[in-house]
Write an enzyme that holds these catalytic residues in place. Structure first.
Site, PDB file in Angstrom:
ATOM      1  N   CYS A 278       0.713  -1.465   0.032  1.00  0.00           N
ATOM      2  CA  CYS A 278      -0.088   0.168  -0.183  1.00  0.00           C
ATOM      3  C   CYS A 278       0.794   1.271  -0.128  1.00  0.00           C
ATOM      4  O   CYS A 278       0.605   2.055  -1.322  1.00  0.00           O
ATOM      5  CB  CYS A 278      -1.225   0.237   1.205  1.00  0.00           C
ATOM      6  SG  CYS A 278      -2.043  -1.452   1.031  1.00  0.00           S
TER       7      CYS A 278
HETATM    8  C1  UGA Z   1      -1.528  -0.023   5.312  1.00  0.00           C
HETATM    9  C2  UGA Z   1      -2.356   1.019   6.277  1.00  0.00           C
HETATM   10  O1  UGA Z   1      -1.592   1.130   7.569  1.00  0.00           O
HETATM   11  C3  UGA Z   1      -4.035   0.823   6.377  1.00  0.00           C
HETATM   12  O2  UGA Z   1      -4.512   1.885   7.206  1.00  0.00           O
HETATM   13  C4  UGA Z   1      -4.197   0.054   5.101  1.00  0.00           C
HETATM   14  O3  UGA Z   1      -5.868   0.228   4.541  1.00  0.00           O
HETATM   15  C5  UGA Z   1      -3.160  -0.455   4.047  1.00  0.00           C
HETATM   16  O4  UGA Z   1      -2.614   0.617   3.992  1.00  0.00           O
HETATM   17  C6  UGA Z   1      -3.982  -0.092   2.658  1.00  0.00           C
HETATM   18  O5  UGA Z   1      -3.900   1.276   2.163  1.00  0.00           O
HETATM   19  O6  UGA Z   1      -4.812  -0.855   2.045  1.00  0.00           O
HETATM   20  P1  UGA Z   1      -0.013  -1.862   6.012  1.00  0.00           P
HETATM   21  O7  UGA Z   1       0.657  -1.680   4.298  1.00  0.00           O
HETATM   22  O8  UGA Z   1      -1.168  -3.565   5.678  1.00  0.00           O
HETATM   23  O9  UGA Z   1      -1.527  -1.367   6.026  1.00  0.00           O
HETATM   24  O10 UGA Z   1       0.615  -2.304   6.768  1.00  0.00           O
HETATM   25  P2  UGA Z   1       1.493  -0.970   8.410  1.00  0.00           P
HETATM   26  O11 UGA Z   1       1.238  -1.790   9.275  1.00  0.00           O
HETATM   27  O12 UGA Z   1       0.571  -0.013   8.061  1.00  0.00           O
HETATM   28  O13 UGA Z   1       2.743  -0.939   7.686  1.00  0.00           O
HETATM   29  C7  UGA Z   1       3.510   0.009   6.574  1.00  0.00           C
HETATM   30  C8  UGA Z   1       4.988  -0.696   7.098  1.00  0.00           C
HETATM   31  O14 UGA Z   1       5.083   1.053   7.430  1.00  0.00           O
HETATM   32  C9  UGA Z   1       5.456  -1.752   7.038  1.00  0.00           C
HETATM   33  O15 UGA Z   1       6.734  -2.089   6.536  1.00  0.00           O
HETATM   34  C10 UGA Z   1       5.738  -1.856   8.391  1.00  0.00           C
HETATM   35  O16 UGA Z   1       6.916  -2.272   8.641  1.00  0.00           O
HETATM   36  C11 UGA Z   1       6.305  -0.161   8.391  1.00  0.00           C
HETATM   37  N1  UGA Z   1       6.307   1.079   9.700  1.00  0.00           N
HETATM   38  C12 UGA Z   1       4.757   1.081  10.002  1.00  0.00           C
HETATM   39  C13 UGA Z   1       7.317   1.371  10.336  1.00  0.00           C
HETATM   40  O17 UGA Z   1       8.436   0.938   9.537  1.00  0.00           O
HETATM   41  N2  UGA Z   1       7.263   2.717  11.281  1.00  0.00           N
HETATM   42  C14 UGA Z   1       5.719   2.283  12.163  1.00  0.00           C
HETATM   43  O18 UGA Z   1       5.900   3.259  12.711  1.00  0.00           O
HETATM   44  C15 UGA Z   1       4.415   2.065  11.863  1.00  0.00           C
END
Ligand code: UGA
Length: 446
Positions: A278
């Site tokens: 995403c």
């Molecule tokens: C993300 C959004 O959080 C959802 O709200 C959204 O609906 C979704 O995309 C989408 O557009 O379908 P997702 O990609 O499943 O969800 O994963 P996240 O948990 O948001 O993490 C994304 C990335 O950011 C991961 O690689 C994670 O490790 C990284 N991240 C997250 C960080 O590096 N630091 C943080 O503090 C949080």
């Protein structure tokens, strides 16, 4: 907008079809079925359809198996590969197909267009009012410029016969069902008041504020949410580099910053950046879209640039500790874009591994779920069965995914390395481990 419908027009237990049974579609279908709606999930893949009908989710999402089993057994949800039949036998259709990136970063709406054509064909035989609601992430203007004309071409009149909606999802992979059942907010964009009311009815049993708006605003809300979350991460990552230089811990800084309710602590974990299907895709699409309408997406480009550089920074840290990497054995722990998934799309492990290979390192990788998928992305690395196997006799290790099982690794496990040098990119270990004869470096830890 005048009220041009009666509430009784809208059925309480609605007949809903969901096109596309990936994690968004299947979670949406299952969640709505659990609220008593009559749901038909559609997918082109017959194997997926059969599995769903057996109550077996084709993907892993926490809690999904139990709920799917319940709703299929009780007859609230069934799956089919026949989109026409599904549309004909429903009154509200959610479009949950993928919107992948083209090689230049722009968004590919092929699946949206194909599905819209099928829906339009199905609607020809449909009696009564129907709402077509886009759930896929689409750029502002897509629902009214791409979906609407295709539906109109099918012969139905937008307004009296068919309504258009845009209801973005905010589901994190892995905890998507929880996010669906307990949303922070529900955004409903519609072509008119009646279509909004129909979609709203589907969510009547949910306890969350509902934002009713127009189609484009709904499309923008989704992109702005993802872009802002990604911006928070890149901000924390840029600040992490400053913290390293001035000798403080970015986690201490962000813990305190996040106490401000205007900011909030979430998505301020510094590390090797964001991956997944995403954030990277949506940001690139937004950059491309902004440029196409003659804007300068300065912040978004910077967010992506920080994200590209962060994995390389981790490998530079390793080089600082052990010198040239040529011929060295490096353990990479964690290949997926985040824990509790086998998804390696846009994982930060890929640029990291590529950089290690370019510098001549021998890479030994371990991931509890992602090794098979990762092996399709890159050649020339060895996969091992456990984290300890990867660590044995290695000259350095990089922790890329915050899997729970890595949290239990002890100093003794790292003493099996030739030189116990740890680069912790996700703050998995307690930095205190440094006191036990290992070299511990972590992003943002000065
Ligand atoms: C993300 C959004 O959080 C959802 O709200 C959204 O609906 C979704 O995309 C989408 O557009 O379908 P997702 O990609 O499943 O969800 O994963 P996240 O948990 O948001 O993490 C994304 C990335 O950011 C991961 O690689 C994670 O490790 C990284 N991240 C997250 C960080 O590096 N630091 C943080 O503090 C949080």
């Amino acid at each position: 907008m005048g009220k041009d419908y009666e509430r009784e027009d809208i059925l309480r237990n609605m007949r809903i079809s969901v096109i596309g049974s990936g994690y968004v579609g299947l979670v949406t279908g299952t969640g709505l079925a659990s609220k008593g709606h009559d749901v038909i999930c559609v997918d082109k893949d017959k194997t997926k359809v059969d599995k769903i009908n057996e109550g077996e989710p084709p993907i892993y999402e926490e809690g999904l198996k139990d709920m799917l089993q319940e709703v299929t057994t009780e007859g609230y949800l069934r799956a089919t590969d026949d989109i026409f039949e599904a549309v004909k036998n429903s009154d509200l259709t959610f479009l949950c197909v993928g919107t992948p990136s083209l090689p230049d970063g722009s968004i590919d709406t092929t699946y949206i267009e194909e599905a819209s054509k099928d829906i339009a064909a199905g609607l020809k035989e449909k009696l009564g009012y129907h709402v077509v609601c886009v759930k896929s992430t689409v750029l502002p203007g897509t629902t009214d410029h791409v979906v609407m004309p295709i539906i109109e071409e099918g012969g139905k009149e937008i307004g009296p016969e068919v309504g258009l909606g845009m209801n973005p999802e905010f589901l994190r992979e892995g905890v998507a069902l929880k996010d669906f059942m307990e949303p922070d907010r529900i955004v409903i964009g519609g072509s008119d008041e009646k279509s909004i009311a129909v979609i709203n009815e589907a969510y009547e049993e949910f306890d969350a504020p509902v934002i009713k708006t127009d189609l484009r605003t709904a499309e923008c809300i989704k992109y702005a949410s993802n872009a802002l979350l990604a911006t928070k991460i890149s901000f924390a990552n840029e600040f992490a580099l400053l913290c390293e230089e001035v000798g403080v811990d970015v986690y201490d800084v962000m813990d305190a910053v996040g106490k401000d309710h205007r900011i909030c602590r979430q998505f301020l974990n510094a590390g090797c950046g964001f991956g997944g299907s995403c954030f990277p895709k949506d940001l690139k699409a937004l950059v491309d879209f902004s440029k196409a309408i003659s804007l300068k997406p300065r912040i978004l480009e910077a967010v992506l640039k920080v994200n590209e550089e962060q994995p390389i920074h981790a490998i530079d840290m390793l080089t600082e500790e052990i010198g040239r990497l040529s011929g060295k054995k490096i353990a990479v722990l964690g290949l997926t874009f985040k824990p509790d998934t086998d998804d390696v799309r846009e994982t930060r492990a890929l640029p990291m591994v590529r950089s290690l290979l370019q510098r001549g390192a021998h890479v030994f990788a371990y991931d509890p779920m992602g090794m098979e998928n990762f092996s399709e992305l890159v050649d020339g690395i060895e996969y091992v069965d456990t984290a300890i196997d990867a660590l044995k006799n290695s000259d350095g290790c990089v922790i890329q995914t915050a899997w729970d099982e890595f949290k239990t690794l002890k100093a003794d496990d790292f003493h099996r390395m030739k030189s116990p040098v740890i680069i912790d990119c996700r703050r998995v270990l307690n930095p205190e481990i440094e006191k036990e004869d290992v070299v511990y470096r972590s992003i943002g830890l000065g």
